[in-house]
Motif scaffolding. Structure first.
Motif, PDB file in Angstrom:
ATOM      1  N   GLU A  76     -10.655   7.950  10.774  1.00  0.00           N
ATOM      2  CA  GLU A  76     -11.263   6.695  10.299  1.00  0.00           C
ATOM      3  C   GLU A  76     -11.479   6.675   8.787  1.00  0.00           C
ATOM      4  O   GLU A  76     -12.585   6.385   8.323  1.00  0.00           O
ATOM      5  N   ALA A  77     -10.439   7.002   8.019  1.00  0.00           N
ATOM      6  CA  ALA A  77     -10.601   7.088   6.560  1.00  0.00           C
ATOM      7  C   ALA A  77      -9.840   5.990   5.814  1.00  0.00           C
ATOM      8  O   ALA A  77      -9.758   6.018   4.586  1.00  0.00           O
ATOM      9  N   SER A 128      -0.352   8.037   0.872  1.00  0.00           N
ATOM     10  CA  SER A 128      -1.592   8.536   0.266  1.00  0.00           C
ATOM     11  C   SER A 128      -2.826   8.109   1.065  1.00  0.00           C
ATOM     12  O   SER A 128      -3.949   8.441   0.715  1.00  0.00           O
ATOM     13  N   ILE A 129      -2.622   7.372   2.143  1.00  0.00           N
ATOM     14  CA  ILE A 129      -3.766   6.937   2.967  1.00  0.00           C
ATOM     15  C   ILE A 129      -3.864   7.861   4.182  1.00  0.00           C
ATOM     16  O   ILE A 129      -2.899   7.978   4.947  1.00  0.00           O
ATOM     17  N   PRO A 130      -4.997   8.555   4.346  1.00  0.00           N
ATOM     18  CA  PRO A 130      -5.093   9.529   5.442  1.00  0.00           C
ATOM     19  C   PRO A 130      -5.031   8.866   6.813  1.00  0.00           C
ATOM     20  O   PRO A 130      -5.712   7.862   7.054  1.00  0.00           O
ATOM     21  N   ASP A 132      -8.730   3.132  -2.037  1.00  0.00           N
ATOM     22  CA  ASP A 132      -8.936   2.023  -2.979  1.00  0.00           C
ATOM     23  C   ASP A 132      -7.896   0.923  -2.762  1.00  0.00           C
ATOM     24  O   ASP A 132      -6.702   1.198  -2.782  1.00  0.00           O
ATOM     25  N   ALA A 133      -8.342  -0.289  -2.554  1.00  0.00           N
ATOM     26  CA  ALA A 133      -7.393  -1.404  -2.404  1.00  0.00           C
ATOM     27  C   ALA A 133      -8.067  -2.656  -2.948  1.00  0.00           C
ATOM     28  O   ALA A 133      -9.298  -2.758  -2.951  1.00  0.00           O
ATOM     29  N   LEU A 172       0.854  -1.190   0.000  1.00  0.00           N
ATOM     30  CA  LEU A 172       0.000   0.000   0.000  1.00  0.00           C
ATOM     31  C   LEU A 172       0.891   1.241   0.000  1.00  0.00           C
ATOM     32  O   LEU A 172       1.991   1.225   0.574  1.00  0.00           O
ATOM     33  N   ASP A 173       0.390   2.311  -0.620  1.00  0.00           N
ATOM     34  CA  ASP A 173       1.133   3.570  -0.593  1.00  0.00           C
ATOM     35  C   ASP A 173       0.703   4.328   0.670  1.00  0.00           C
ATOM     36  O   ASP A 173      -0.292   5.057   0.680  1.00  0.00           O
TER      37      ASP A 173
END
Ligand code: NAD
Length: 431
Positions: free
Chosen positions: A281-282, A272-274, A287-288, A268-269
């Motif tokens: 809780e985002a 880019s994941i908040p 997208d995964a 996973l990047d």
């Protein structure tokens, strides 16, 4: 409507499951570590008890003009190596015994890091979500006043914990300083940098988890660039650990928050994941290829598992199903005693919380040094010194592990207890 809680047997959300209280666990771990060492039993007996526990009544005027009365505690476990250090939590389940047990853990955490501090923990039995900011400020100021004689930069230095934050620490510092007649930033750590807080404090526990995970990966002769990692919890600890491990080449394949997790075997990047603090809780909005539940995440076939959300997630019920080759504890107390035994039988190393997430208290120590010297450090210096301290502690625990053929948790407790016991022995009993 009084909100006072006098129940002393209530269980904390973070205490080990399988019916053991935080205090029982802390005492059992102490005796277990003592069994490996030739320590005067009188010192062990003394360490089973806190040096002192302060219980105070904290009345505040609510916004509607009524008065509510809360109960606050500060349990000071041991100060043989220096002033007491530990968090203050605002949580409905805070009890005297919980503070004593968690204060004892702080003694070991400071000692394993070789910091010149002893352990403490405190808090108020209150639901902070039911308080306005004004009420929370009043509660903090009154609590500080009630504790004023027993805290201070050379006596006992609180820090944020569940339900408290840098703003709470700024109020505490202000209340204490106003009464003492001078600005005393060293009375508390975890403050905003503008009033003497340290750069890098927020990211420190996650950074230390990443450093210890990296060292453990290396110790077990794996290449970090070929290592898959699953992390439960994407808050301060989980997200900082995830992003650093990602930057160092690890393949972070699974992440979760309270709503569930995402999984991508290609990695996973993380940037880019908040995170929980960027956008609460985002994780699931990213997208995964696959989603997983929090329970499923713990059982993924990965090289490294980092539980970094809440306590008691690895239990006798799921320990046999865990497929990770290595567990690094990011949260406090994520592994119950029964699960620890299963992992030991299965030869799955578990690097304990008191070592892995000790970056928080270590940078608190740096903050305290900056405060008493009135000289701020750069972020680079904080991170460099944190790296040095973490490597030194890792080295000490590893030596103990190899010499005694014990688990990582036992090795960390043995390092900590021997330091505390030696200090007691050297100082003697007075009078
Ligand atoms: P945080 O509030 O910043 O983040 C917690 C994360 O866990 C969030 O992503 C949240 O959605 C997720 N979460 C909450 N409940 C969950 C559940 N039941 N299942 C899965 N995920 C859940 O918290 P944090 O500061 O990162 O703390 C996490 C753990 O690390 C706690 O055990 C804490 O005591 C421990 N810890 C924190 C620090 C610190 O200074 N922040 C230091 C040492 C240890």
């Amino acid at each position: 409507m009084a909100s006072t809680s006098t129940t002393e047997t209530e269980q904390s959300t973070e205490e080990p499951a399988e019916q053991e209280s935080a205090l029982q666990t802390a005492r059992r771990q102490l005796r277990h570590a003592a069994d490996h060492l030739d320590i005067d039993p009188n010192i062990v007996e003394r360490l089973e008890h806190p040096k002192s526990v302060h219980e105070v009544t904290v009345p505040i005027e609510r916004d509607d003009g009524s008065v509510d009365v809360f109960t606050g505690y500060r349990a000071q476990h041991d100060s043989v190596r220096g002033p007491h250090k530990g968090g203050l939590r605002f949580h409905p389940e805070v009890t005297r015994d919980e503070c004593v047990g968690l204060g004892m853990w702080m003694t070991w955490k400071c000692a394993v890091m070789d910091l010149p501090f002893g352990g403490a923990k405190g808090g108020i039995s209150v639901n902070p979500k039911e308080l306005s900011d004004r009420e929370k400020e009043q509660l903090t100021r009154r609590f500080t006043e009630e504790l004023r004689d027993v805290i201070g930069p050379t006596v006992d230095i609180p820090a944020p914990d569940m339900g408290t934050d840098p703003q709470t620490m700024a109020w505490l510092m202000d209340a204490y300083s106003m009464q003492e007649g001078e600005t005393i930033p060293g009375v508390v750590t975890g403050k905003p940098p503008v009033v003497g807080g340290s750069k890098g404090r927020d990211s420190a526990p996650g950074r230390s988890v990443a450093i210890i995970a990296r060292e453990a990966i290396d110790y077990y002769e794996k290449d970090i660039r070929e290592t898959s990692v699953a992390i439960q919890g994407y808050g301060s600890v989980g997200a900082n650990a995830a992003r650093l491990l990602d930057e160092w080449g690890a393949n972070v394949v699974a992440l979760s928050d309270v709503n569930g997790g995402i999984y991508d075997t290609n990695g996973l990047d993380t940037h880019s994941i908040p995170t929980h603090h960027e956008e609460p809780e985002a994780v699931m909005t990213h997208d995964a290829p696959e989603t997983v539940s929090n329970d499923e995440l713990l059982e993924l076939d990965v090289d490294v598992l980092i539980p970094a959300a809440v306590g008691n997630v690895l239990t006798a019920d799921n320990a046999d199903a865990v497929q990770a080759d290595l567990i690094v504890e990011g949260a406090n107390g994520p592994t119950t005693s029964a699960a620890s035994e299963i992992f030991a039988e299965r030869d799955i190393p578990v690097i304990p919380d008191i070592l892995a997430n000790a970056g928080g208290v270590t940078v608190s120590y740096f903050e305290w040094l900056q405060d008493i010297n009135r000289r701020a450090w750069s972020l680079e210096r904080v991170n460099d010194e944190l790296e040095t301290e973490m490597l030194a502690a890792w080295h000490d625990v590893r030596e103990e592990l190899e010499e005694r053929d014990v688990t990582w948790r036992d090795a960390a407790y043995i390092v900590a207890l021997s330091r505390v016991a030696e200090a007691h022995d050297a100082r003697g009993l007075w009078p």
